[in-house]
Scaffold this motif. Structure first.
Motif, PDB file in Angstrom:
ATOM      1  N   ILE A 172     -10.714 -17.079  -9.528  1.00 41.61           N
ATOM      2  CA  ILE A 172     -12.070 -17.477  -9.896  1.00 41.61           C
ATOM      3  C   ILE A 172     -12.097 -17.781 -11.390  1.00 41.61           C
ATOM      4  O   ILE A 172     -11.586 -16.998 -12.193  1.00 41.61           O
ATOM      5  CB  ILE A 172     -13.055 -16.345  -9.535  1.00 41.61           C
ATOM      6  CG1 ILE A 172     -12.931 -16.019  -8.031  1.00 41.61           C
ATOM      7  CG2 ILE A 172     -14.483 -16.714  -9.903  1.00 41.61           C
ATOM      8  CD1 ILE A 172     -13.500 -14.691  -7.636  1.00 41.61           C
ATOM      9  N   PRO A 173     -12.700 -18.902 -11.812  1.00 44.09           N
ATOM     10  CA  PRO A 173     -12.671 -19.297 -13.225  1.00 44.09           C
ATOM     11  C   PRO A 173     -13.344 -18.278 -14.154  1.00 44.09           C
ATOM     12  O   PRO A 173     -14.213 -17.509 -13.741  1.00 44.09           O
ATOM     13  CB  PRO A 173     -13.444 -20.608 -13.259  1.00 44.09           C
ATOM     14  CG  PRO A 173     -13.716 -21.005 -11.868  1.00 44.09           C
ATOM     15  CD  PRO A 173     -13.441 -19.843 -10.980  1.00 44.09           C
ATOM     16  N   PHE A 174     -12.948 -18.325 -15.422  1.00 44.78           N
ATOM     17  CA  PHE A 174     -13.472 -17.410 -16.425  1.00 44.78           C
ATOM     18  C   PHE A 174     -14.992 -17.500 -16.534  1.00 44.78           C
ATOM     19  O   PHE A 174     -15.641 -16.522 -16.881  1.00 44.78           O
ATOM     20  CB  PHE A 174     -12.837 -17.664 -17.798  1.00 44.78           C
ATOM     21  CG  PHE A 174     -13.241 -16.623 -18.808  1.00 44.78           C
ATOM     22  CD1 PHE A 174     -12.557 -15.429 -18.881  1.00 44.78           C
ATOM     23  CD2 PHE A 174     -14.314 -16.823 -19.666  1.00 44.78           C
ATOM     24  CE1 PHE A 174     -12.931 -14.445 -19.789  1.00 44.78           C
ATOM     25  CE2 PHE A 174     -14.696 -15.858 -20.577  1.00 44.78           C
ATOM     26  CZ  PHE A 174     -14.003 -14.663 -20.640  1.00 44.78           C
ATOM     27  N   TRP A 175     -15.563 -18.653 -16.236  1.00 46.41           N
ATOM     28  CA  TRP A 175     -17.022 -18.792 -16.295  1.00 46.41           C
ATOM     29  C   TRP A 175     -17.713 -17.672 -15.523  1.00 46.41           C
ATOM     30  O   TRP A 175     -18.725 -17.137 -15.962  1.00 46.41           O
ATOM     31  CB  TRP A 175     -17.470 -20.141 -15.708  1.00 46.41           C
ATOM     32  CG  TRP A 175     -17.091 -21.316 -16.546  1.00 46.41           C
ATOM     33  CD1 TRP A 175     -16.209 -22.298 -16.208  1.00 46.41           C
ATOM     34  CD2 TRP A 175     -17.575 -21.630 -17.858  1.00 46.41           C
ATOM     35  NE1 TRP A 175     -16.121 -23.209 -17.228  1.00 46.41           N
ATOM     36  CE2 TRP A 175     -16.951 -22.821 -18.251  1.00 46.41           C
ATOM     37  CE3 TRP A 175     -18.480 -21.028 -18.724  1.00 46.41           C
ATOM     38  CZ2 TRP A 175     -17.201 -23.423 -19.479  1.00 46.41           C
ATOM     39  CZ3 TRP A 175     -18.728 -21.629 -19.957  1.00 46.41           C
ATOM     40  CH2 TRP A 175     -18.094 -22.810 -20.312  1.00 46.41           C
ATOM     41  N   ASN A 176     -17.154 -17.326 -14.370  1.00 47.77           N
ATOM     42  CA  ASN A 176     -17.746 -16.268 -13.548  1.00 47.77           C
ATOM     43  C   ASN A 176     -17.602 -14.895 -14.188  1.00 47.77           C
ATOM     44  O   ASN A 176     -18.355 -13.983 -13.858  1.00 47.77           O
ATOM     45  CB  ASN A 176     -17.124 -16.276 -12.156  1.00 47.77           C
ATOM     46  CG  ASN A 176     -17.474 -17.530 -11.401  1.00 47.77           C
ATOM     47  OD1 ASN A 176     -16.858 -18.572 -11.619  1.00 47.77           O
ATOM     48  ND2 ASN A 176     -18.461 -17.451 -10.545  1.00 47.77           N
ATOM     49  N   GLN A 177     -16.669 -14.749 -15.090  1.00 48.81           N
ATOM     50  CA  GLN A 177     -16.517 -13.492 -15.833  1.00 48.81           C
ATOM     51  C   GLN A 177     -17.756 -13.256 -16.701  1.00 48.81           C
ATOM     52  O   GLN A 177     -18.248 -12.139 -16.815  1.00 48.81           O
ATOM     53  CB  GLN A 177     -15.258 -13.589 -16.722  1.00 48.81           C
ATOM     54  CG  GLN A 177     -14.831 -12.325 -17.365  1.00 48.81           C
ATOM     55  CD  GLN A 177     -14.193 -11.376 -16.388  1.00 48.81           C
ATOM     56  OE1 GLN A 177     -14.901 -10.652 -15.709  1.00 48.81           O
ATOM     57  NE2 GLN A 177     -12.884 -11.377 -16.323  1.00 48.81           N
ATOM     58  N   VAL A 178     -18.273 -14.343 -17.301  1.00 45.47           N
ATOM     59  CA  VAL A 178     -19.428 -14.252 -18.191  1.00 45.47           C
ATOM     60  C   VAL A 178     -20.680 -13.840 -17.413  1.00 45.47           C
ATOM     61  O   VAL A 178     -21.332 -12.850 -17.748  1.00 45.47           O
ATOM     62  CB  VAL A 178     -19.667 -15.584 -18.942  1.00 45.47           C
ATOM     63  CG1 VAL A 178     -20.943 -15.522 -19.769  1.00 45.47           C
ATOM     64  CG2 VAL A 178     -18.465 -15.912 -19.827  1.00 45.47           C
ATOM     65  N   ASN A 179     -21.023 -14.597 -16.374  1.00 44.10           N
ATOM     66  CA  ASN A 179     -22.241 -14.295 -15.625  1.00 44.10           C
ATOM     67  C   ASN A 179     -22.038 -13.210 -14.570  1.00 44.10           C
ATOM     68  O   ASN A 179     -23.005 -12.697 -14.019  1.00 44.10           O
ATOM     69  CB  ASN A 179     -22.829 -15.551 -14.977  1.00 44.10           C
ATOM     70  CG  ASN A 179     -21.873 -16.221 -14.026  1.00 44.10           C
ATOM     71  OD1 ASN A 179     -20.995 -16.952 -14.469  1.00 44.10           O
ATOM     72  ND2 ASN A 179     -22.039 -16.002 -12.736  1.00 44.10           N
TER      73      ASN A 179
END
Length: 190
Positions: free
Chosen positions: A146-153
């Motif tokens: 899963i991309p890092f973007w999902n780490q943020v949100n």
């Protein structure tokens, strides 16, 4: 020197603040920010903010605080810490490029779990700050990346949210966060 340390420990105990020496754990205060704005330094600073908020939301909790629930349908503070522990493992595993294991839970005390969370967040922050391409830090569940973007949100924002819940719960249980903690500056007023 020993007398001075003992006096500080006794005074802090008397005033109701933790006896732990803050130098043993990261995030007593937020580290100085970078002069460079990169994806890695910004993401690392987000993790630092989470670390600072968790440090103080979980600082000097008593058994009554850990067992406290706002209502019967909610999590106790201890259960919230368990959840933040799981989120912190997802955050650090991403930076270590390691898959997340949904296996057996480790038996840990509140103090051990608190330290593990803070150390994981510090490690993740350090790795992020040193990176020039944070897109390589994917959340891995089995074969799924899963991309890092999902780490943020996802895990980072979720853990910050739960730190707020802990702060509210501990205030309701009669043990509010140290009023000298300034979340805007990331410092503790003297």
């Amino acid at each position: 020197m020993k007398t001075k340390i003992l006096t500080v420990l006794l005074l802090s105990s008397f005033l109701g603040f933790s006896q732990e020496i803050h130098e043993d754990l990261p995030y007593y205060e937020i580290p100085e920010y970078s002069d460079d704005f990169t994806a890695g330094t910004v993401a690392g600073r987000m993790v630092d903010a989470l670390g600072f908020r968790f440090y103080w939301a979980s600082h000097d909790l008593k058994a009554t605080d850990l067992d406290f629930k706002i209502n019967e349908d909610g999590r106790s503070v201890s259960e919230t810490i368990d959840h933040i522990y799981d989120l912190s493992k997802i955050i650090v595993n991403s930076t270590l490029k390691k898959a997340n294991d949904r296996g057996a839970k480790e038996e840990m005390t509140y103090v051990e779990k608190r330290k593990a969370i803070l150390m994981s967040l510090k490690k993740a922050s350090d790795i992020l700050k040193a990176s020039d391409d944070i897109s390589e830090f994917k959340i891995i569940f089995g074969e799924q990346q899963i991309p890092f973007w999902n780490q943020v949100n996802g895990p980072i924002a979720d853990a910050i949210w739960h730190c707020g819940q802990m702060a509210t719960s501990r205030r309701a249980s009669g043990n509010p966060i140290n009023p000298k903690v300034n979340h805007f500056t990331g410092k503790v007023r003297q």
